[in-house]
Design a protein around this motif. Structure first.
Motif, PDB file in Angstrom:
ATOM      1  N   GLY A   8       0.775  -1.233   0.000  1.00  0.00           N
ATOM      2  CA  GLY A   8       0.000   0.000   0.000  1.00  0.00           C
ATOM      3  C   GLY A   8       0.805   1.281   0.000  1.00  0.00           C
ATOM      4  O   GLY A   8       0.240   2.367  -0.058  1.00  0.00           O
ATOM      5  N   GLY A   9       2.115   1.169   0.082  1.00  0.00           N
ATOM      6  CA  GLY A   9       2.930   2.376   0.056  1.00  0.00           C
ATOM      7  C   GLY A   9       2.926   3.016  -1.321  1.00  0.00           C
ATOM      8  O   GLY A   9       2.434   2.458  -2.297  1.00  0.00           O
ATOM      9  N   LEU A  20      -2.101   1.603   4.293  1.00  0.00           N
ATOM     10  CA  LEU A  20      -1.154   0.499   4.322  1.00  0.00           C
ATOM     11  C   LEU A  20      -1.845  -0.741   4.876  1.00  0.00           C
ATOM     12  O   LEU A  20      -2.690  -0.644   5.768  1.00  0.00           O
ATOM     13  CB  LEU A  20       0.046   0.839   5.197  1.00  0.00           C
ATOM     14  CG  LEU A  20       0.816   2.119   4.848  1.00  0.00           C
ATOM     15  CD1 LEU A  20       2.031   2.253   5.770  1.00  0.00           C
ATOM     16  CD2 LEU A  20       1.228   2.134   3.405  1.00  0.00           C
ATOM     17  N   SER A  21      -1.435  -1.866   4.348  1.00  0.00           N
ATOM     18  CA  SER A  21      -1.974  -3.121   4.836  1.00  0.00           C
ATOM     19  C   SER A  21      -0.836  -4.085   5.140  1.00  0.00           C
ATOM     20  O   SER A  21       0.193  -4.073   4.465  1.00  0.00           O
ATOM     21  CB  SER A  21      -2.916  -3.738   3.806  1.00  0.00           C
ATOM     22  OG  SER A  21      -3.552  -4.881   4.326  1.00  0.00           O
ATOM     23  N   CYS A  22      -1.035  -4.886   6.150  1.00  0.00           N
ATOM     24  CA  CYS A  22      -0.054  -5.899   6.539  1.00  0.00           C
ATOM     25  C   CYS A  22      -0.771  -7.242   6.605  1.00  0.00           C
ATOM     26  O   CYS A  22      -1.707  -7.403   7.394  1.00  0.00           O
ATOM     27  CB  CYS A  22       0.555  -5.540   7.885  1.00  0.00           C
ATOM     28  SG  CYS A  22       1.690  -6.770   8.554  1.00  0.00           S
ATOM     29  N   ALA A  75      -9.938 -12.287  11.485  1.00  0.00           N
ATOM     30  CA  ALA A  75     -10.449 -13.332  10.599  1.00  0.00           C
ATOM     31  C   ALA A  75      -9.661 -13.375   9.290  1.00  0.00           C
ATOM     32  O   ALA A  75      -9.509 -14.438   8.684  1.00  0.00           O
ATOM     33  CB  ALA A  75     -11.923 -13.095  10.313  1.00  0.00           C
ATOM     34  N   LYS A  76      -9.167 -12.221   8.872  1.00  0.00           N
ATOM     35  CA  LYS A  76      -8.405 -12.138   7.626  1.00  0.00           C
ATOM     36  C   LYS A  76      -6.904 -12.078   7.849  1.00  0.00           C
ATOM     37  O   LYS A  76      -6.132 -12.036   6.894  1.00  0.00           O
ATOM     38  CB  LYS A  76      -8.851 -10.912   6.822  1.00  0.00           C
ATOM     39  CG  LYS A  76     -10.295 -10.951   6.367  1.00  0.00           C
ATOM     40  CD  LYS A  76     -10.642  -9.728   5.549  1.00  0.00           C
ATOM     41  CE  LYS A  76     -12.082  -9.786   5.055  1.00  0.00           C
ATOM     42  NZ  LYS A  76     -12.442  -8.572   4.272  1.00  0.00           N
ATOM     43  N   ASN A  77      -6.490 -12.037   9.116  1.00  0.00           N
ATOM     44  CA  ASN A  77      -5.061 -11.924   9.453  1.00  0.00           C
ATOM     45  C   ASN A  77      -4.423 -10.680   8.839  1.00  0.00           C
ATOM     46  O   ASN A  77      -3.346 -10.739   8.231  1.00  0.00           O
ATOM     47  CB  ASN A  77      -4.293 -13.173   9.008  1.00  0.00           C
ATOM     48  CG  ASN A  77      -4.448 -14.328   9.974  1.00  0.00           C
ATOM     49  OD1 ASN A  77      -5.290 -14.290  10.880  1.00  0.00           O
ATOM     50  ND2 ASN A  77      -3.666 -15.367   9.784  1.00  0.00           N
ATOM     51  N   THR A  78      -5.101  -9.562   8.979  1.00  0.00           N
ATOM     52  CA  THR A  78      -4.570  -8.320   8.434  1.00  0.00           C
ATOM     53  C   THR A  78      -4.618  -7.198   9.473  1.00  0.00           C
ATOM     54  O   THR A  78      -5.472  -7.203  10.370  1.00  0.00           O
ATOM     55  CB  THR A  78      -5.359  -7.857   7.199  1.00  0.00           C
ATOM     56  OG1 THR A  78      -6.729  -7.696   7.542  1.00  0.00           O
ATOM     57  CG2 THR A  78      -5.235  -8.856   6.060  1.00  0.00           C
ATOM     58  N   VAL A  79      -3.705  -6.270   9.333  1.00  0.00           N
ATOM     59  CA  VAL A  79      -3.723  -5.049  10.125  1.00  0.00           C
ATOM     60  C   VAL A  79      -3.454  -3.893   9.164  1.00  0.00           C
ATOM     61  O   VAL A  79      -2.561  -3.973   8.321  1.00  0.00           O
ATOM     62  CB  VAL A  79      -2.708  -5.089  11.276  1.00  0.00           C
ATOM     63  CG1 VAL A  79      -1.296  -5.303  10.784  1.00  0.00           C
ATOM     64  CG2 VAL A  79      -2.790  -3.816  12.108  1.00  0.00           C
ATOM     65  N   ASP A  80      -4.267  -2.871   9.256  1.00  0.00           N
ATOM     66  CA  ASP A  80      -4.187  -1.742   8.340  1.00  0.00           C
ATOM     67  C   ASP A  80      -3.798  -0.460   9.070  1.00  0.00           C
ATOM     68  O   ASP A  80      -4.035  -0.324  10.272  1.00  0.00           O
ATOM     69  CB  ASP A  80      -5.537  -1.525   7.648  1.00  0.00           C
ATOM     70  CG  ASP A  80      -5.876  -2.644   6.676  1.00  0.00           C
ATOM     71  OD1 ASP A  80      -7.043  -2.716   6.255  1.00  0.00           O
ATOM     72  OD2 ASP A  80      -4.975  -3.442   6.344  1.00  0.00           O
ATOM     73  N   LEU A  81      -3.243   0.446   8.307  1.00  0.00           N
ATOM     74  CA  LEU A  81      -2.944   1.782   8.814  1.00  0.00           C
ATOM     75  C   LEU A  81      -3.485   2.790   7.807  1.00  0.00           C
ATOM     76  O   LEU A  81      -2.938   2.929   6.713  1.00  0.00           O
ATOM     77  CB  LEU A  81      -1.442   1.974   9.005  1.00  0.00           C
ATOM     78  CG  LEU A  81      -1.039   3.305   9.646  1.00  0.00           C
ATOM     79  CD1 LEU A  81      -1.489   3.349  11.109  1.00  0.00           C
ATOM     80  CD2 LEU A  81       0.474   3.526   9.557  1.00  0.00           C
TER      81      LEU A  81
END
Length: 123
Positions: A8-9, A20-22, A75-81
């Motif tokens: 996402g950068g 951003l997504s992780c 549930a999706k194993n994601t962390v966003d900023l």
């Protein structure tokens, strides 16, 4: 074991937004505190935002408070900023991190790190 991949950068003008997504692999993702850190050229890596495993508690550096929002989906194993109102001083490589940490702002508390994604904010 947790493997982290950021995305996402990019390049954005001052005042603009980026998300951003992780993405994390590993069955124990939901048990980890997640953090975002950043490192500008010639500077030390610094804390940006953190979120506890449940998502109920979030933490922000003073420099981004009110502009950035961290969130996670176990549930999706994601962390966003979500980054709004970007400034040239936000330019850095942004890293996602995971760990069973007591203090989310402490870099050395995190066990796992992504490879980073570049964010460049032009004036």
């Amino acid at each position: 074991q947790v493997h982290l991949v950021e995305s996402g950068g990019g390049l954005v003008q001052a005042g603009g937004s980026l998300r951003l997504s992780c993405a994390a692999s590993g069955r124990t993702f939901s048990s980890y505190t997640m953090g975002w850190f950043r490192q500008a050229p010639g500077k030390e890596r610094e804390f940006v935002a953190g979120i506890r495993w449940s998502g109920s508690s979030t933490y922000y550096a003073d420099s981004v408070k009110g502009r950035f929002t961290i969130s996670r989906d176990n549930a999706k194993n994601t962390v966003d900023l979500q980054m709004n109102g970007l400034k040239p001083e936000d330019t850095a490589v942004y890293y996602c991190a995971a760990g069973k940490v007591l203090y989310p702002h402490v870099l050395r508390s995190y066990e796992y790190w992504g490879q980073g994604t570049q964010v460049t904010v032009s004036s």
